[in-house]
Design an enzyme around this catalytic site. Structure first.
Site, short mmCIF file in Angstrom:
data_model
loop_
_atom_site.label_atom_id
_atom_site.label_comp_id
_atom_site.label_asym_id
_atom_site.label_seq_id
_atom_site.Cartn_x
_atom_site.Cartn_y
_atom_site.Cartn_z
N LEU A 186 74.60 72.98 51.06
CA LEU A 186 75.41 71.98 50.33
C LEU A 186 75.51 72.37 48.85
O LEU A 186 74.57 72.91 48.28
CB LEU A 186 74.75 70.60 50.44
N ASP A 188 69.88 74.05 54.18
CA ASP A 188 69.23 73.66 52.92
C ASP A 188 67.71 73.54 53.05
O ASP A 188 67.06 73.00 52.13
CB ASP A 188 69.81 72.32 52.43
N GLU A 194 61.14 70.16 49.04
CA GLU A 194 60.71 68.97 48.28
C GLU A 194 61.37 67.69 48.79
O GLU A 194 60.78 66.60 48.73
CB GLU A 194 61.06 69.14 46.80
N ASP A 195 62.60 67.82 49.27
CA ASP A 195 63.34 66.61 49.64
C ASP A 195 62.83 65.94 50.92
O ASP A 195 63.22 64.82 51.22
CB ASP A 195 64.84 66.96 49.77
N ARG A 212 70.79 67.07 56.45
CA ARG A 212 69.40 67.36 56.11
C ARG A 212 68.41 66.40 56.76
O ARG A 212 67.19 66.59 56.62
CB ARG A 212 69.24 67.34 54.58
N ARG A 248 71.99 60.16 47.12
CA ARG A 248 71.12 60.48 48.27
C ARG A 248 70.01 59.46 48.50
O ARG A 248 69.35 59.50 49.54
CB ARG A 248 70.45 61.84 48.02
N HIS A 255 70.02 64.93 41.80
CA HIS A 255 68.75 64.21 41.94
C HIS A 255 68.19 63.82 40.57
O HIS A 255 68.47 64.47 39.56
CB HIS A 255 67.70 65.11 42.61
N CYS A 286 62.52 71.80 43.76
CA CYS A 286 63.03 71.67 45.14
C CYS A 286 62.33 72.60 46.12
O CYS A 286 62.30 72.34 47.31
CB CYS A 286 64.51 72.02 45.19
C1 CIR Z 1 71.30 69.74 48.58
O1 CIR Z 1 72.41 69.46 48.11
O2 CIR Z 1 70.63 68.93 49.21
C2 CIR Z 1 70.76 71.14 48.33
N1 CIR Z 1 71.83 72.06 48.30
C3 CIR Z 1 69.95 71.20 47.05
C4 CIR Z 1 68.72 70.36 47.08
C5 CIR Z 1 67.93 70.45 45.83
N2 CIR Z 1 66.72 69.72 45.94
C6 CIR Z 1 66.11 69.11 44.94
O3 CIR Z 1 66.64 69.02 43.83
N3 CIR Z 1 64.95 68.53 45.19
#
Ligand code: CIR
Length: 265
Positions: free
Chosen positions: A24, A66, A71-72, A91, A138, A169, A256
């Site tokens: 993404l 992704d 971290e997410d 995700r 998100r 984020h 991340c």
């Molecule tokens: C996303 O859009 O979810 C990923 N391309 C990037 C996630 C980055 N994660 C973060 O900042 N913790």
């Protein structure tokens, strides 16, 4: 003072997969180069290990482009871990993939489970005294409220704040440098959400430098932001610059790429 917010014995990372080219992104600036991303990722993992930490490197997950951005998927706290419910539909399944790895390390793993609850780790900043969670595209209020309920008996205090409009984020724009100090963009700190903390501003035009991590004695920051680096050096931090050009194409940065924690049996 526990130093819980920046001293860790462990980290979990996941190698980027070939499917990363489908990751993404808010603005398409071209596909990331997998080989270069792997080299940056290896430097990142080596730097975490340099601090003496144990780094568990998970295998790539082709089904989730992704999934390098681990971290997410979870929030790791001193008393247990909480598996998130990512707001990006592509995700959602990544969180379930992470759960067994946390269960192997932590005595207690809880889950955000409400079907209306959405929350991603990138919106969460843990400090010594509180957990700040930014509402974003998100992460919604229902998800934040569920996190607050799930962690109240661990003594955690959750404070809802706002991620700036158009920013992926909360932690895209800030990071914790030590128990009292936060590095932030001015567009975020001007909201007043860091009252009571010492603030270091990222240099104007270097907003992408705000996503750093303090990990034990080091601050890991993306390479290419010399004015912000010099501010951190002048403030006495030991800085390591890590290439981030490929993750940046997917709006990802230093925080991340890992879950950072000291597991509780
Ligand atoms: C996303 O859009 O979810 C990923 N391309 C990037 C996630 C980055 N994660 C973060 O900042 N913790």
């Amino acid at each position: 003072m526990s130093d819980r917010s920046y001293r860790f014995s462990h980290a979990i990372t996941r190698k980027p997969s070939a499917s990363i080219v489908a990751g993404l992104r808010a603005v398409d600036t071209g596909a990331p180069d997998l080989q270069l991303m792997l080299a940056h990722h290896a430097a990142y993992v080596a730097t975490l290990r340099d601090t003496g930490a144990t780094v568990i490197e998970l295998e790539p997950l082709e089904a989730y482009p992704d999934s390098v951005f681990v971290e997410d998927t979870a929030l790791c706290l001193p008393k247990g871990a909480v598996v998130m419910r990512p707001g990006a539909p592509s995700r959602l399944g990544e969180a379930a993939e992470m759960a067994p790895h946390l269960e192997a390390l932590y005595g207690e793993v809880r889950r955000i489970s409400g079907t209306d609850s959405f929350i991603e780790g990138g919106d969460i900043l843990m400090t010594e005294s509180e957990i700040l969670v930014g509402r974003s595209a998100r992460t919604n209020a229902v998800g934040i409220a569920e996190l607050a309920r799930l962690t109240a008996d661990w003594g955690e205090v959750v404070r809802e704040v706002h991620t700036p409009p158009g920013v992926l984020h909360f932690k895209t724009d800030c990071s914790l440098l030590d128990a009292e100090t936060i590095l932030s963009t001015v567009r975020l700190s001007s909201s007043g959400c860091f009252k009571g903390y010492r603030l270091i501003d990222v240099a104007e035009g270097e907003e992408a430098a705000a996503n750093t991590i303090r990990f034990n004695d080091l601050v890991l920051m993306p390479a290419g932001f010399p004015r912000t680096r010099d501010r951190l050096l002048a403030a006495g931090y030991t800085v390591r610059e890590i290439g981030n050009s490929e993750c940046a194409k997917l709006d990802g940065g230093m925080s991340c790429l890992s879950l950072r924690f000291t597991p509780k049996a």
